[in-house]
Design a protein around this motif. Sequence first.
Motif, PDB file in Angstrom:
ATOM      1  N   VAL A   1       0.842  -1.193   0.000  1.00  0.00           N
ATOM      2  CA  VAL A   1       0.000   0.000   0.000  1.00  0.00           C
ATOM      3  C   VAL A   1       0.883   1.251   0.000  1.00  0.00           C
ATOM      4  N   ILE A   2       0.624   2.136  -0.952  1.00  0.00           N
ATOM      5  CA  ILE A   2       1.295   3.441  -0.972  1.00  0.00           C
ATOM      6  C   ILE A   2       0.442   4.470  -0.239  1.00  0.00           C
ATOM      7  N   ARG A   3      -0.833   4.518  -0.582  1.00  0.00           N
ATOM      8  CA  ARG A   3      -1.751   5.444   0.086  1.00  0.00           C
ATOM      9  C   ARG A   3      -3.175   5.012  -0.193  1.00  0.00           C
ATOM     10  N   GLU A   4      -4.074   5.340   0.719  1.00  0.00           N
ATOM     11  CA  GLU A   4      -5.489   5.102   0.482  1.00  0.00           C
ATOM     12  C   GLU A   4      -6.068   6.290  -0.268  1.00  0.00           C
ATOM     13  N   LEU A   5      -6.953   6.007  -1.209  1.00  0.00           N
ATOM     14  CA  LEU A   5      -7.518   7.041  -2.064  1.00  0.00           C
ATOM     15  C   LEU A   5      -8.849   7.544  -1.503  1.00  0.00           C
ATOM     16  N   ASP A   6      -9.119   8.804  -1.763  1.00  0.00           N
ATOM     17  CA  ASP A   6     -10.390   9.407  -1.376  1.00  0.00           C
ATOM     18  C   ASP A   6     -11.383   9.126  -2.497  1.00  0.00           C
ATOM     19  N   VAL A   7     -12.348   8.249  -2.250  1.00  0.00           N
ATOM     20  CA  VAL A   7     -13.249   7.793  -3.314  1.00  0.00           C
ATOM     21  C   VAL A   7     -14.708   7.927  -2.881  1.00  0.00           C
ATOM     22  N   THR A   8     -15.596   7.862  -3.863  1.00  0.00           N
ATOM     23  CA  THR A   8     -17.028   7.905  -3.582  1.00  0.00           C
ATOM     24  C   THR A   8     -17.665   6.524  -3.679  1.00  0.00           C
ATOM     25  N   THR A   9     -16.896   5.528  -4.068  1.00  0.00           N
ATOM     26  CA  THR A   9     -17.429   4.168  -4.149  1.00  0.00           C
ATOM     27  C   THR A   9     -17.683   3.629  -2.744  1.00  0.00           C
ATOM     28  N   PRO A  10     -18.625   2.693  -2.587  1.00  0.00           N
ATOM     29  CA  PRO A  10     -18.884   2.134  -1.261  1.00  0.00           C
ATOM     30  C   PRO A  10     -17.737   1.272  -0.744  1.00  0.00           C
ATOM     31  N   PHE A  11     -16.857   0.832  -1.621  1.00  0.00           N
ATOM     32  CA  PHE A  11     -15.692   0.040  -1.236  1.00  0.00           C
ATOM     33  C   PHE A  11     -14.446   0.913  -1.275  1.00  0.00           C
ATOM     34  N   ARG A  12     -13.442   0.504  -0.515  1.00  0.00           N
ATOM     35  CA  ARG A  12     -12.211   1.281  -0.396  1.00  0.00           C
ATOM     36  C   ARG A  12     -11.289   1.012  -1.583  1.00  0.00           C
ATOM     37  N   GLN A  13     -10.489   2.016  -1.924  1.00  0.00           N
ATOM     38  CA  GLN A  13      -9.502   1.882  -2.989  1.00  0.00           C
ATOM     39  C   GLN A  13      -8.171   2.452  -2.525  1.00  0.00           C
ATOM     40  N   ILE A  14      -7.107   1.866  -3.036  1.00  0.00           N
ATOM     41  CA  ILE A  14      -5.765   2.324  -2.674  1.00  0.00           C
ATOM     42  C   ILE A  14      -4.903   2.445  -3.927  1.00  0.00           C
ATOM     43  N   GLU A  15      -3.822   3.182  -3.784  1.00  0.00           N
ATOM     44  CA  GLU A  15      -2.737   3.116  -4.763  1.00  0.00           C
ATOM     45  C   GLU A  15      -1.696   2.183  -4.177  1.00  0.00           C
ATOM     46  N   GLY A  16      -1.296   1.183  -4.955  1.00  0.00           N
ATOM     47  CA  GLY A  16      -0.346   0.204  -4.466  1.00  0.00           C
ATOM     48  C   GLY A  16       0.795  -0.008  -5.442  1.00  0.00           C
ATOM     49  N   SER A  17       1.840  -0.629  -4.938  1.00  0.00           N
ATOM     50  CA  SER A  17       2.997  -0.977  -5.763  1.00  0.00           C
ATOM     51  C   SER A  17       3.179  -2.490  -5.759  1.00  0.00           C
ATOM     52  N   ILE A  18       3.398  -3.064  -6.940  1.00  0.00           N
ATOM     53  CA  ILE A  18       3.674  -4.497  -7.028  1.00  0.00           C
ATOM     54  C   ILE A  18       5.156  -4.757  -7.305  1.00  0.00           C
ATOM     55  N   GLU A  19       5.963  -3.721  -7.142  1.00  0.00           N
ATOM     56  CA  GLU A  19       7.391  -3.830  -7.444  1.00  0.00           C
ATOM     57  C   GLU A  19       8.132  -4.530  -6.311  1.00  0.00           C
TER      58      GLU A  19
END
Length: 215
Positions: A97-115
């Motif tokens: 996890v890099i950061r959690e995103l501010d979203v309007t969806t009922p579920f949570r979203q994040i920016e992540g790295s797979i590196e």
Amino acid sequence: MGETRVRLSIFPLAGAILLPRAQLPLHIFEMRYRALVKDAMARDRRIAMIQPREPEEDDNENPPLFEVGCVGKVAEVEALDDGRFNVILEGVSRFRVIRELDVTTPFRQIEGSIEGFGDDIEPDPLSIAMRGGLFDESRKFATALGYAVDWDAVQELDDEALVNMITQVAPFDIASKQALLEAASMEERSEMLIQFMEFFRMHQATGGDDRATLQ
């Protein structure tokens, strides 16, 4: 998944570990996660599994998350008449996890790295000694829990399938599950499994709780 930074819709679920090339069956009944499945199927079929650090409660529907999870791709989906889903996820790659995103969806979203995880490369096989030790300890562990297991079928599993199966089904606490997920190699994960199962058996023998807690 060629990009190293990705936007991911997450399904936080304590005790549910997905690993690359492993499968995880899920029964989806909460409204927000029904929405997550519908969104995933309309886009890229990806759902990211991650453990919360603490239980979800009524006054905290977004508990803090561990840093590492695993992206899954929907391999099978069954839409039930009442709006629920049965889903099988197939693990693709771990992410950080890099950061959690501010979203309007009922579920949570994040920016992540797979590196840096190297999950696109199949692991080296276990040594004969490690494979034997893992198999023997898993039998003792299953006996301690009173599980009936088809050991002939288990013996036929390849090393990665064996390690993944034990990691996913063993009733360890969330911190131990997380440590197994984050293990740098299959060999390291196998060593941890042997230690955790031995600890669990000793804990059971002394009349401990049903779920071992390893610090």
